[in-house]
Scaffold this motif. Structure first.
Motif, PDB file in Angstrom:
ATOM      1  N   MET A   1      45.016  41.059  40.708  1.00 35.36           N
ATOM      2  CA  MET A   1      43.358  40.970  40.930  1.00 35.36           C
ATOM      3  C   MET A   1      42.931  40.820  42.211  1.00 35.36           C
ATOM      4  O   MET A   1      43.359  40.012  42.998  1.00 35.36           O
ATOM      5  N   ARG A   2      41.481  40.949  42.398  1.00 41.39           N
ATOM      6  CA  ARG A   2      41.138  40.994  43.967  1.00 41.39           C
ATOM      7  C   ARG A   2      40.707  39.404  43.947  1.00 41.39           C
ATOM      8  O   ARG A   2      40.530  38.764  42.981  1.00 41.39           O
ATOM      9  N   ASP A   3      40.517  39.374  45.127  1.00 31.74           N
ATOM     10  CA  ASP A   3      40.001  37.884  45.623  1.00 31.74           C
ATOM     11  C   ASP A   3      38.417  37.419  44.755  1.00 31.74           C
ATOM     12  O   ASP A   3      37.933  38.448  44.747  1.00 31.74           O
ATOM     13  N   PRO A   4      38.546  36.266  44.277  1.00 33.03           N
ATOM     14  CA  PRO A   4      37.065  36.212  43.259  1.00 33.03           C
ATOM     15  C   PRO A   4      36.092  36.092  44.333  1.00 33.03           C
ATOM     16  O   PRO A   4      35.007  36.381  43.649  1.00 33.03           O
ATOM     17  N   PHE A   7      33.274  38.934  44.087  1.00 37.69           N
ATOM     18  CA  PHE A   7      32.506  38.986  42.863  1.00 37.69           C
ATOM     19  C   PHE A   7      31.370  38.047  43.218  1.00 37.69           C
ATOM     20  O   PHE A   7      30.936  37.540  42.098  1.00 37.69           O
ATOM     21  N   THR A   8      30.671  38.163  44.078  1.00 40.76           N
ATOM     22  CA  THR A   8      29.532  37.260  44.272  1.00 40.76           C
ATOM     23  C   THR A   8      28.393  37.865  43.896  1.00 40.76           C
ATOM     24  O   THR A   8      28.465  39.187  43.637  1.00 40.76           O
ATOM     25  N   GLU A   9      27.222  37.339  43.570  1.00 41.50           N
ATOM     26  CA  GLU A   9      26.341  37.897  43.280  1.00 41.50           C
ATOM     27  C   GLU A   9      25.556  39.050  44.265  1.00 41.50           C
ATOM     28  O   GLU A   9      25.239  39.836  43.955  1.00 41.50           O
ATOM     29  N   VAL A  24      32.667  53.724  47.860  1.00 39.56           N
ATOM     30  CA  VAL A  24      32.677  52.278  47.999  1.00 39.56           C
ATOM     31  C   VAL A  24      32.501  51.398  46.519  1.00 39.56           C
ATOM     32  O   VAL A  24      33.148  50.781  46.019  1.00 39.56           O
ATOM     33  N   ASP A  36      36.570  38.646  35.218  1.00 41.84           N
ATOM     34  CA  ASP A  36      35.820  37.952  34.017  1.00 41.84           C
ATOM     35  C   ASP A  36      34.917  38.666  33.297  1.00 41.84           C
ATOM     36  O   ASP A  36      34.143  39.383  33.978  1.00 41.84           O
ATOM     37  N   ILE A  39      31.397  38.316  34.517  1.00 40.01           N
ATOM     38  CA  ILE A  39      31.066  39.003  35.691  1.00 40.01           C
ATOM     39  C   ILE A  39      30.905  40.413  35.231  1.00 40.01           C
ATOM     40  O   ILE A  39      29.740  41.072  36.056  1.00 40.01           O
TER      41      ILE A  39
ATOM     42  N   GLN B 175      26.241  32.919  44.666  1.00 38.64           N
ATOM     43  CA  GLN B 175      27.625  32.025  44.425  1.00 38.64           C
ATOM     44  C   GLN B 175      28.757  33.108  43.548  1.00 38.64           C
ATOM     45  O   GLN B 175      28.204  33.549  42.887  1.00 38.64           O
ATOM     46  N   GLU B 178      32.963  34.354  39.378  1.00 44.43           N
ATOM     47  CA  GLU B 178      34.479  34.309  38.704  1.00 44.43           C
ATOM     48  C   GLU B 178      34.559  32.790  38.555  1.00 44.43           C
ATOM     49  O   GLU B 178      34.876  32.093  39.903  1.00 44.43           O
TER      50      GLU B 178
END
Lengths: 256, 180
Positions: A1-4, A7-9, A24, A36, A39, B175, B178
């Motif tokens: 899984m990618r770095d959390p 998935f920032t806003e 992209v 998640d 998300i 922010q 996840e």
């Protein structure tokens, strides 16, 4: 899984705006499959909003504009070979010399009443092509200076020459810019003299006529620049080609 | 008789048919005024016609035309020495904020979006319009605007936040969503 942190806003908002086929975005959505559910749900919301933005931004080309654009080369060629320009440069030079010599105060007349026309239909082309059909025009006095006008100079409606009739004048707008104008009639032809600010039509400074002011048909259009002022004379087909044939080309404007 | 839309001998006509709608759209969304947008479009195509020999690669006509339009728009802003004022007052903006809770429904009102666009800077507006309205890829927008790809993404986000703020929807804090 990618770095959390992916998935920032901010990322969700930016990615959901990209076109669906954007590489992209495709890469991002591939990673999204492992994210998640909250998300992914949020991303779906943002996609929906992005689609709404996309639809809301769509507008259609106004009718007739394509045809006008297609006529540009023909108009530009005509302008390039205009036989009036050379003669007009000489007339403009003479007018400038006279302007420098004439006593300014003799022309500084009090402003008379005028009816301001807020908007002309279809910008300058309509005014240029139908100078006598300008709605709401009220005659103004010769020598009108339009002292309270938004023009950055005092425009003066020139005296008609013998055999020429002054029809009226006032303030108007050309392509949304303030302009003073006077209308005349000689030899069964109508003429309109416009005065505008060169700052409002910067192409004049390059020796080019703004496209919005290009006449159609056989009307002739002559223009000259003089400091902050641009003078434009529009003649009906067959009419005189130079303003000096119609009006007294003594000082037509003063700097404010 | 050859179809002018695909004529190699007359690229100008094909540009008009192919790109005028998109250029007009961008012009209108940039300036917010129909009359001015038409002027910008005419000036753009006039410049294109004058400079048509300078376009070496006809496949890049779209980017070239859009660049001319942006130049004309910049020229206009410089000459008028002012930004175009928004077409609404603060009162109507405040009212919009308080009475339009549904962002998607609100966005669907094109005029409302235009009034929101009038509120944001060109630096944010241009990437947004190129990507969202014209379908530029992120890389195409970066190349066209000569900014890094990450900057395009950042400006897209910021434009969206700005638009949403104007449209009256609460802006969520940035922010990670996840769980760690």
């Amino acid at each position: 899984m990618r770095d959390p942190s992916l998935f920032t806003e901010e990322f969700l908002e930016a990615m959901s705006l990209l076109p669906p086929e954007d590489p992209v975005r495709l890469g991002f959505e591939a990673d999204m499959a492992h994210a998640d559910v909250a998300i992914r749900s949020r991303y779906q919301q943002l996609l929906k909003e992005a689609v709404a933005f996309r639809h809301a931004l769509q507008v259609s080309l106004p009718a007739g504009l394509t045809e006008q654009l297609l006529e540009i080369p023909a108009r530009a060629r005509v302008r390039r070979h205009s036989r009036f320009l050379t003669r007009f440069r000489a007339a403009a030079a003479a007018a400038i010399v006279l302007m420098l010599l004439a006593p300014a105060t003799a022309w500084f007349l009090p402003a008379g009443g005028y009816e301001r026309i807020e908007k002309l239909p279809a910008a300058a082309a309509a005014a240029v092509n139908s100078p006598l059909q300008v709605p709401g025009t009220q005659p103004s006095n010769l020598g009108e200076t339009f002292a309270n006008s938004p023009l950055p100079f005092f425009a003066i409606l020139p005296q008609p020459k013998k055999g020429t009739q002054f029809l009226g004048g006032g303030l108007t707008t050309l392509v949304g810019k303030p302009a003073a104008f006077g209308r005349y009639r000689a030899d069964h032809h109508n003429f309109t003299l416009f005065f505008i600010s060169v700052n409002d039509f910067p192409l004049f400074g390059d020796g080019q006529l703004p496209m919005a002011m290009t006449p159609e048909g056989d009307e002739s259009l002559c223009y000259w620049t003089d400091g902050p002022c641009v003078g434009i004379m529009v003649s009906e087909p067959g009419g005189a080609s130079e303003p000096s044939q119609v009006v007294d080309m003594r000082p037509l404007r003063f700097n404010r | 008789m050859p179809n002018p839309r695909h004529s190699d001998d007359n690229p100008y006509e094909s540009w008009v048919h192919e790109w005028a709608p998109a250029l007009y759209r961008l012009a209108l969304r940039l300036c917010g005024k129909r009359e001015l947008a038409e002027d910008l479009l005419q000036e753009t195509f006039f410049e294109a016609w004058k400079s048509r020999d300078k376009l070496a690669d006809r496949d890049k006509a779209r980017a070239w035309l859009f660049q001319i339009l942006r130049n004309r728009w910049s020229h206009h802003l410089r000459d008028s020495s002012r930004r175009l004022k928004p077409s609404h007052n603060q009162e109507s903006l405040d009212q919009a904020k308080s009475t339009q809770p549904d962002a998607v429904k609100q966005i669907a009102e094109s005029d409302f979006v235009q009034r929101a666009l009038d509120q944001i800077e060109d630096d944010l507006k241009l990437p947004f319009l190129l990507v969202v309205m014209e379908g530029y890829s992120c890389q195409e927008a970066a190349d066209s605007l000569q900014i890094p790809l990450g900057t395009v993404l950042s400006r897209l986000h910021r434009a969206r936040q700005a638009l949403r703020a104007v449209l009256g929807r609460p802006v969520a804090p940035a922010q990670p969503l996840e769980k760690p």
